[in-house]
Enzyme design. Structure first.
Site: not given
Ligand code: 8YV
Length: 314
Positions: A156, A233, A262, A280
């Site tokens: 990312i 995060r 959250e 999020h």
């Molecule tokens: C969550 C995310 O998985 O991929 C990740 O690590 O933080 C998000 O894409 C999504 O919000 C489903 O809970």
């Protein structure tokens, strides 16, 4: 063939539920639900977890499912699963990498521009009638040509940097070791990097190794003109230090998609006028969520077919 029993957490879209129901007997519990809420009979039947959401899948919850064979996470980050415990029990854990990288990187860039140019505040200025009444909007901060520091150059982080390069940005990155890049500057010290950049974008993975990595000192180094963006995060930042820095304007502002708690974020965030807050939603597009669900199911299907898992993390 009898369908394996599977536990799902959180809510899934209908396009996920349909295909899951055709392959598994589903037992659903909400995001913050407890495995102990299920009857012993059901717990004994469960062979798979389709995990989703941001509550914690603890060792106790894993242990409460004696016949659990696989945990398939819907998301790239698996910091909310006790993976070491699953590993000691020989339970594979899978995630959904790559398929959401574009969306998260897109949102990071969007946040940089939206916050620097105050797109949200400016839109309100028009719809409230203030433009007509009060005249031109306050001047904002230029984006192109700025110095940006990416904290964490994984998939990312790299995609964020690649997107910002055409904005003539001077790209710096923090990583434990230097990576092959098109001339980006490596730092092994977040503070040193924060000290020289205009914008700090956190792209770390979560978990104990990165807890509070962007700390009070790093925020001080970013300084009163600096912008912090977090698409990783909430745990990666010292949130109390961040709130202090925002309240005291020792940094200029922050654009945040993630928080420690959250969705019940610290109410101090809600009083600030120098933040752009998101729920999020970085991977939250129809296109990407469909592919994430498919990859989660493909891992589950591979497991029950005795085939190699596609994206195992342990
Ligand atoms: C969550 C995310 O998985 O991929 C990740 O690590 O933080 C998000 O894409 C999504 O919000 C489903 O809970």
């Amino acid at each position: 063939m009898t369908k394996p029993h599977m536990l799902t957490f959180d809510t899934y879209e209908t396009w996920d539920i349909g295909p899951m129901e055709s392959e598994y007997v589903l037992h659903q519990i909400p995001d913050s639900g407890q495995v102990s809420d299920l009857s012993e009979e059901v717990r004994n039947q469960i062979k798979a977890i389709a995990f989703k959401g941001h509550s914690y899948l603890s060792s106790e919850m894993i242990d409460a499912l004696p016949n659990l064979e696989i945990i398939a996470n819907y998301g790239v980050g698996y910091d909310t699963i006790d993976v070491p415990h699953a590993t000691t029990k020989g339970i594979p854990v899978t995630n959904t990498p790559d398929v959401l990288t574009d969306d998260v990187a897109d949102l990071a860039v969007g946040l940089v521009i939206a916050k620097s140019r105050d797109i949200v505040g400016a839109a309100k200025y028009v719809t409230s009638g203030d433009w007509a009444e009060k005249g031109n909007y306050l001047l904002q901060t230029k984006v192109s040509g700025k110095k940006v520091g990416i904290v964490g150059l994984g998939r990312i982080g790299r995609s964020v940097a690649e997107r910002l390069q055409p904005f003539n940005m001077d790209i710096h990155y923090y990583a434990r070791s230097a990576k092959i890049t098109p001339g980006w500057t490596h730092h092994d010290d977040i503070c040193a990097m924060a000290n020289i950049v205009d914008i700090l974008i956190i792209c770390l993975s979560g978990g104990p190794d990165t807890k509070g990595m962007v700390d009070k000192a790093a925020l001080e180094a970013l300084g009163s003109e600096g912008l912090l963006v977090n698409v990783s995060r909430g745990t990666t930042v010292d949130e109390e230090a961040l709130l202090d820095a925002l309240e005291n304007r020792t940094i200029a502002g922050a654009a945040l998609d993630v928080f420690l708690k959250e969705p019940n974020i610290n109410p101090r965030f809600l009083k600030l006028d120098n933040v752009l807050l998101q729920p999020h939603q970085s991977s939250g597009t129809v296109e990407t969520r469909k592919v994430m669900g498919q990859l989660q199911r493909d891992n589950l299907a591979a497991h029950f077919a005795g085939k190699p898992l596609l994206t195992q993390v342990n």
